[in-house]
Design an enzyme around this catalytic site. Sequence first.
Site, mmCIF file in Angstrom:
data_model
loop_
_atom_site.group_PDB
_atom_site.id
_atom_site.type_symbol
_atom_site.label_atom_id
_atom_site.label_comp_id
_atom_site.label_asym_id
_atom_site.label_seq_id
_atom_site.Cartn_x
_atom_site.Cartn_y
_atom_site.Cartn_z
ATOM 1 N N ASN A 18 0.801 -1.221 0.000
ATOM 2 C CA ASN A 18 0.000 0.000 0.000
ATOM 3 C C ASN A 18 0.838 1.276 0.000
ATOM 4 O O ASN A 18 0.319 2.346 -0.312
ATOM 5 C CB ASN A 18 -0.929 0.005 1.222
ATOM 6 C CG ASN A 18 -1.716 1.285 1.333
ATOM 7 O OD1 ASN A 18 -2.592 1.573 0.533
ATOM 8 N ND2 ASN A 18 -1.380 2.110 2.323
ATOM 9 N N TYR A 73 2.543 9.968 -11.186
ATOM 10 C CA TYR A 73 1.668 9.149 -10.355
ATOM 11 C C TYR A 73 0.815 8.188 -11.182
ATOM 12 O O TYR A 73 0.840 6.972 -10.936
ATOM 13 C CB TYR A 73 0.794 10.043 -9.478
ATOM 14 C CG TYR A 73 -0.146 9.280 -8.569
ATOM 15 C CD1 TYR A 73 0.353 8.494 -7.538
ATOM 16 C CD2 TYR A 73 -1.523 9.334 -8.753
ATOM 17 C CE1 TYR A 73 -0.496 7.785 -6.698
ATOM 18 C CE2 TYR A 73 -2.383 8.634 -7.924
ATOM 19 C CZ TYR A 73 -1.863 7.860 -6.899
ATOM 20 O OH TYR A 73 -2.709 7.160 -6.079
ATOM 21 N N LYS A 107 0.914 3.983 -11.405
ATOM 22 C CA LYS A 107 -0.233 3.121 -11.118
ATOM 23 C C LYS A 107 -0.615 2.253 -12.316
ATOM 24 O O LYS A 107 -1.101 1.130 -12.139
ATOM 25 C CB LYS A 107 -1.420 3.970 -10.650
ATOM 26 C CG LYS A 107 -1.174 4.653 -9.302
ATOM 27 C CD LYS A 107 -0.810 3.655 -8.213
ATOM 28 C CE LYS A 107 -0.633 4.313 -6.854
ATOM 29 N NZ LYS A 107 -0.302 3.346 -5.789
#
Length: 250
Positions: A93, A158, A162
Amino acid sequence: MSGLLNGKVAIVTGGTRGIGYAIVKRFLEEGATTVLCGSREETALKALAKIKEEMPDAKVEAIWPNLSDRAAVTAEFNAIKEKYGSIDILANNAGISQNVSLFDYKDEDFDKILDLNIKAIYSCTRAAAEIMKENGGGSIINTSSVVSINGQASGCGYPASKFAVNGLTKSLSRELGKYGIRVNAVAPGVTRTDMVAVLPEQMIQPIIRNIPLGRMAEPEDVANAFVFLASEMASYISGAIIPVTGAVVI
């Protein structure tokens, strides 16, 4: 204490606040011995103390290795395995986000995002998978994002990271399945974390109006998806990217 994860041993990176802290709590509530992993000793121990205050009987401890250093991660994970006998669940995470223009990006900031959002998952997964392979299986769950589907208007590092998380998830699910290791990801949408909580109401309401379910996610909503994927209820699910977005499209 018993539940969906009774008798399991779990590690949660980025477990000191927000979604990660909620994952730690839900894993503990479902009976897993849980190791929360923080970026610094100070924050890890502070989160550990808070958990112990809220859940005095929980089996929980804290570690704080450099997640981009595979040797350091492997040493910590092997120590957990020696202490508890296994690592059954890994929740990858830990991550950071930035929202800056391409023309304002500093190379070191781009590298930092890739190191934590991608290399850390590689390092942790490699270390955990070695143990899971010996023990006959396990569940690895990565935190993706709604922006891994459509990108975002700025801060390209970012969403790029992902998208890579999704690629790692799908590829590793195919590679590790023969060892009984399932690999999935959860893709949260807008979630009420510390960063969102400080936003003024006039910024929050337009965000909520774009969410078909009429509210943003709570960290527990995302954590529940991690519990499901970690449990035997998801024993035939691998390679999935599960959106927890309220049906929003960003």
